[in-house]
Design an enzyme around this catalytic site. Structure first.
Site, PDB file in Angstrom:
ATOM      1  N   ASP A   1      -7.167  -4.192  10.409  1.00  0.00           N
ATOM      2  CA  ASP A   1      -6.387  -2.960  10.210  1.00  0.00           C
ATOM      3  C   ASP A   1      -7.135  -1.786  10.836  1.00  0.00           C
ATOM      4  O   ASP A   1      -7.974  -1.179  10.187  1.00  0.00           O
ATOM      5  CB  ASP A   1      -6.166  -2.721   8.702  1.00  0.00           C
ATOM      6  CG  ASP A   1      -5.363  -1.447   8.445  1.00  0.00           C
ATOM      7  OD1 ASP A   1      -4.777  -0.908   9.402  1.00  0.00           O
ATOM      8  OD2 ASP A   1      -5.332  -0.990   7.286  1.00  0.00           O
TER       9      ASP A   1
ATOM     10  N   ASP B   1     -10.299   4.310  10.712  1.00  0.00           N
ATOM     11  CA  ASP B   1      -9.729   3.113  11.345  1.00  0.00           C
ATOM     12  C   ASP B   1     -10.166   2.936  12.797  1.00  0.00           C
ATOM     13  O   ASP B   1      -9.354   2.641  13.668  1.00  0.00           O
ATOM     14  CB  ASP B   1      -8.199   3.091  11.216  1.00  0.00           C
ATOM     15  CG  ASP B   1      -7.767   2.795   9.790  1.00  0.00           C
ATOM     16  OD1 ASP B   1      -8.005   1.674   9.326  1.00  0.00           O
ATOM     17  OD2 ASP B   1      -7.211   3.699   9.124  1.00  0.00           O
TER      18      ASP B   1
ATOM     19  N   HIS C   1      -8.650  -6.021   4.407  1.00  0.00           N
ATOM     20  CA  HIS C   1      -8.327  -5.349   5.658  1.00  0.00           C
ATOM     21  C   HIS C   1      -9.655  -4.999   6.288  1.00  0.00           C
ATOM     22  O   HIS C   1     -10.421  -4.222   5.715  1.00  0.00           O
ATOM     23  CB  HIS C   1      -7.542  -4.054   5.409  1.00  0.00           C
ATOM     24  CG  HIS C   1      -6.067  -4.261   5.350  1.00  0.00           C
ATOM     25  ND1 HIS C   1      -5.181  -3.227   5.149  1.00  0.00           N
ATOM     26  CD2 HIS C   1      -5.315  -5.392   5.488  1.00  0.00           C
ATOM     27  CE1 HIS C   1      -3.941  -3.716   5.163  1.00  0.00           C
ATOM     28  NE2 HIS C   1      -4.001  -5.017   5.358  1.00  0.00           N
TER      29      HIS C   1
ATOM     30  N   HIS D   1     -11.624   2.236   2.610  1.00  0.00           N
ATOM     31  CA  HIS D   1     -11.007   2.900   1.467  1.00  0.00           C
ATOM     32  C   HIS D   1     -11.925   3.139   0.276  1.00  0.00           C
ATOM     33  O   HIS D   1     -11.475   3.153  -0.867  1.00  0.00           O
ATOM     34  CB  HIS D   1      -9.789   2.099   1.007  1.00  0.00           C
ATOM     35  CG  HIS D   1      -8.661   2.158   1.987  1.00  0.00           C
ATOM     36  ND1 HIS D   1      -7.417   1.658   1.725  1.00  0.00           N
ATOM     37  CD2 HIS D   1      -8.593   2.674   3.233  1.00  0.00           C
ATOM     38  CE1 HIS D   1      -6.633   1.840   2.770  1.00  0.00           C
ATOM     39  NE2 HIS D   1      -7.334   2.457   3.694  1.00  0.00           N
TER      40      HIS D   1
ATOM     41  N   ASP E   1      -9.690  -2.777   1.567  1.00  0.00           N
ATOM     42  CA  ASP E   1      -9.811  -2.295   2.952  1.00  0.00           C
ATOM     43  C   ASP E   1     -11.131  -1.554   3.004  1.00  0.00           C
ATOM     44  O   ASP E   1     -11.363  -0.629   2.215  1.00  0.00           O
ATOM     45  CB  ASP E   1      -8.610  -1.371   3.237  1.00  0.00           C
ATOM     46  CG  ASP E   1      -8.648  -0.711   4.606  1.00  0.00           C
ATOM     47  OD1 ASP E   1      -9.707  -0.179   4.980  1.00  0.00           O
ATOM     48  OD2 ASP E   1      -7.599  -0.694   5.287  1.00  0.00           O
TER      49      ASP E   1
ATOM     50  N   ASP F   1     -11.806   7.484   6.500  1.00  0.00           N
ATOM     51  CA  ASP F   1     -10.987   6.291   6.752  1.00  0.00           C
ATOM     52  C   ASP F   1     -10.363   6.392   8.142  1.00  0.00           C
ATOM     53  O   ASP F   1      -9.159   6.493   8.286  1.00  0.00           O
ATOM     54  CB  ASP F   1      -9.910   6.211   5.655  1.00  0.00           C
ATOM     55  CG  ASP F   1      -8.990   5.021   5.836  1.00  0.00           C
ATOM     56  OD1 ASP F   1      -9.446   3.991   6.350  1.00  0.00           O
ATOM     57  OD2 ASP F   1      -7.810   5.133   5.453  1.00  0.00           O
TER      58      ASP F   1
ATOM     59  N   TRP G   1       0.863  -1.183   0.000  1.00  0.00           N
ATOM     60  CA  TRP G   1       0.000   0.000   0.000  1.00  0.00           C
ATOM     61  C   TRP G   1       0.898   1.231   0.000  1.00  0.00           C
ATOM     62  O   TRP G   1       1.833   1.305   0.795  1.00  0.00           O
ATOM     63  CB  TRP G   1      -0.917   0.051   1.238  1.00  0.00           C
ATOM     64  CG  TRP G   1      -1.564   1.395   1.323  1.00  0.00           C
ATOM     65  CD1 TRP G   1      -2.550   1.877   0.520  1.00  0.00           C
ATOM     66  CD2 TRP G   1      -1.218   2.459   2.223  1.00  0.00           C
ATOM     67  NE1 TRP G   1      -2.842   3.177   0.866  1.00  0.00           N
ATOM     68  CE2 TRP G   1      -2.048   3.551   1.899  1.00  0.00           C
ATOM     69  CE3 TRP G   1      -0.283   2.598   3.260  1.00  0.00           C
ATOM     70  CZ2 TRP G   1      -1.967   4.778   2.584  1.00  0.00           C
ATOM     71  CZ3 TRP G   1      -0.211   3.808   3.943  1.00  0.00           C
ATOM     72  CH2 TRP G   1      -1.052   4.873   3.600  1.00  0.00           C
TER      73      TRP G   1
ATOM     74  N   LYS H   1      -6.926   2.723  -2.412  1.00  0.00           N
ATOM     75  CA  LYS H   1      -7.420   3.729  -1.473  1.00  0.00           C
ATOM     76  C   LYS H   1      -8.062   4.872  -2.243  1.00  0.00           C
ATOM     77  O   LYS H   1      -7.639   5.177  -3.360  1.00  0.00           O
ATOM     78  CB  LYS H   1      -6.264   4.240  -0.630  1.00  0.00           C
ATOM     79  CG  LYS H   1      -6.731   5.039   0.569  1.00  0.00           C
ATOM     80  CD  LYS H   1      -5.657   5.164   1.618  1.00  0.00           C
ATOM     81  CE  LYS H   1      -6.164   6.044   2.744  1.00  0.00           C
ATOM     82  NZ  LYS H   1      -5.214   6.175   3.827  1.00  0.00           N
TER      83      LYS H   1
ATOM     84  N   GLU I   1      -3.178  -3.005  -2.241  1.00  0.00           N
ATOM     85  CA  GLU I   1      -4.320  -2.366  -1.561  1.00  0.00           C
ATOM     86  C   GLU I   1      -4.641  -1.017  -2.193  1.00  0.00           C
ATOM     87  O   GLU I   1      -3.763  -0.188  -2.389  1.00  0.00           O
ATOM     88  CB  GLU I   1      -3.967  -2.187  -0.078  1.00  0.00           C
ATOM     89  CG  GLU I   1      -5.030  -1.475   0.743  1.00  0.00           C
ATOM     90  CD  GLU I   1      -4.651  -1.351   2.228  1.00  0.00           C
ATOM     91  OE1 GLU I   1      -3.485  -1.639   2.576  1.00  0.00           O
ATOM     92  OE2 GLU I   1      -5.517  -0.951   3.023  1.00  0.00           O
TER      93      GLU I   1
HETATM   94  C1  RNT Z   1      -3.764   2.872   5.027  1.00  0.00           C
HETATM   95  C2  RNT Z   1      -3.922   1.433   4.738  1.00  0.00           C
HETATM   96  C3  RNT Z   1      -2.807   0.559   5.228  1.00  0.00           C
HETATM   97  C4  RNT Z   1      -2.333   0.916   6.611  1.00  0.00           C
HETATM   98  C5  RNT Z   1      -1.401  -0.080   7.233  1.00  0.00           C
HETATM   99  C6  RNT Z   1      -0.675   0.493   8.381  1.00  0.00           C
HETATM  100  O1  RNT Z   1      -4.866   3.618   4.735  1.00  0.00           O
HETATM  101  O2  RNT Z   1      -5.133   0.975   5.234  1.00  0.00           O
HETATM  102  O3  RNT Z   1      -3.189  -0.758   5.133  1.00  0.00           O
HETATM  103  O4  RNT Z   1      -3.399   1.115   7.490  1.00  0.00           O
HETATM  104  O5  RNT Z   1      -0.600  -0.619   6.288  1.00  0.00           O
HETATM  105 ZN    ZN Z   2      -5.505  -1.124   5.141  1.00  0.00          ZN
END
Ligand code: RNT
Ligand code: ZN
Length: 416
Positions: free
Chosen positions: A323, A293, A283, A259, A256, A291, A182, A225, A223
């Protein structure tokens, strides 16, 4: 509890669901646990801030500051979380002996020896991530797509080193390593060229993937985004870029669920991806308006993601990883809550009579389908969940909370 479980088992049996089988199946499903919840994505290879358009917010005391502390916290999480795990490391978690520091373009397996020992002692595999952020060579928010050839070369070398380290993990543990790429690259404002950065990113990936590696041992994922903080207008590794690159080059797409645009859901993407790919990777996180998290909850989308994996018989085709990073609450508990919720979602999916529900759909019995879907929500899921936790030898129900609080009192609160 045994009687509660027996009663629950009978209720599920009446709709054709075998709870014992669900428990046995889930015990073997591997969830890759991200190491970075324990220290706010700091890592051990440099002292600078977290960059790359991602952010941890909060300053709850007790964050892990050393590899030993992080490993101890991870062990506490394993004690409180049912199921099978892998550990998911970032390259920034390299462990350097005194004076052995090298930059990311020169890291080697030896810098991860302690992680291999940790994983082996616990019979776990290791997944890996090159770290294309939190580093002074992330210039103007660009890495593998940089127009500065020196910068781009540095990060290509980093990617290659990480494939070598991933193969070392697979060979040492005997378990294949999923290596996820990523990059944060993007622009704050409307770009003048959207194609150039993506062409350079593609070329960088080509160069990284050109090093010889054993494709049965290292599964490379990519990955996507939609935006990052400070990169609101454009990200190089968009969904279309990553899905197409992965398909064209025989690597694996990673989705993810933080994203995408806020009303887009990964659950709906999973079946399409499964139709055209042997493997996909996830993820699991929780975006709140962006985003962010947040810690994964046992919420509708997490359940639906699990449903799509289970009802399409894809538990062995989907690499499941967590994640999220919350620094505003006890970090060990944050970890445990999210992981337990991923497990709950999978168990919930395994306790759903998917074939019957599909039949209702295919025979256009939509009233009955909706009625069933809603009634299933009040089935005695919790009793099966408790039996699963007990079968895995981890605390049942509220009991883990006390243990986490003890650990906080005796260990993390003493870190000052
Ligand atoms: C970032 C991505 C990525 C990170 C990690 C730390 O937006 O989600 O996967 O969160 O690699
Ligand atoms: Zn991620």
């Amino acid at each position: 509890m045994a009687t509660n479980y027996e009663a629950a088992k009978a209720r599920y049996a009446a709709i054709g669901v075998d709870t014992d089988k669900a428990i046995e199946t889930l015990k073997k499903v591997i969830v890759s646990m991200h190491c970075w919840q324990g220290d706010d994505v700091t890592g051990f290879d440099q002292d600078g801030p977290l960059t790359g358009g991602i952010q941890t917010t909060g300053n709850y005391p007790g964050k892990a500051r050393t590899p030993e502390e992080l490993m101890a916290d991870m062990d506490e999480v394993f004690k409180l979380t049912p199921g099978a795990h892998k550990i998911n490391l970032h390259a920034s978690y390299a462990i350097f002996e005194d004076g052995q520091w090298v930059d990311r373009d020169q890291i080697k397996p030896e810098h991860f020896k302690k992680w291999v020992e940790f994983a082996k002692e616990r019979n776990m595999g290791i997944d890996f991530n090159p770290t294309f952020f939190s580093h002074d060579k992330v210039k103007d928010n660009l890495t593998l797509s940089s127009p500065d050839e020196e910068i781009r070369k540095f990060w290509i070398e980093h990617g290659k080193r990480c494939i070598e380290i991933s193969q070392y993990f697979a060979e040492e543990t005997g378990i294949p390593c999923v290596m996820n790429i990523w990059i944060p690259d993007g622009y704050k404002d409307v770009p003048a060229d959207r194609l150039g950065p993506r062409a350079r990113f593609a070329d960088s990936l080509d160069q990284i993937l050109a090093i010889p590696y054993d494709k049965t041992k290292v599964f490379v994922t990519l990955e996507s985004k939609v935006f990052g903080i400070g990169m609101e207008s454009y990200t190089v590794g968009s969904s279309e870029f990553t899905v197409n690159y992965a398909a064209a080059h025989g690597i694996i797409s990673l989705m993810d669920n933080g994203h995408y645009h806020p009303t887009e859901v990964v659950s709906d993407k999973i079946p399409s991806m499964l139709l055209f790919n042997k493997h996909i990777a996830l993820h699991i996180t929780r975006p709140v308006r962006w985003d962010s998290d947040h810690v994964v909850r046992f919420d509708d989308e997490t359940k639906e993601i699990a449903n799509e994996i289970v009802r399409n018989d894809a538990l062995d085709r989907v690499f499941i990883a967590t994640d999220y990073f919350d620094a505003s609450i006890n970090r060990v508990s944050a970890w445990v809550i999210g992981l337990r919720n991923v497990e709950k979602a999978l168990l919930n999916a395994l306790l759903t009579p998917h074939e019957d529900l599909k039949k209702l759909q295919d025979t256009c019995q939509f009233t009955r389908l909706l009625s069933m879907q809603e009634e299933l929500k009040t089935f005695p899921f919790g009793d099966v969940w408790d039996a699963y936790c007990e079968a895995c030898g981890v605390p049942v129900g509220l009991d883990w909370i006390k243990e986490a609080e003890e650990y906080e009192k005796n260990v993390t609160s003493k870190r000052v």
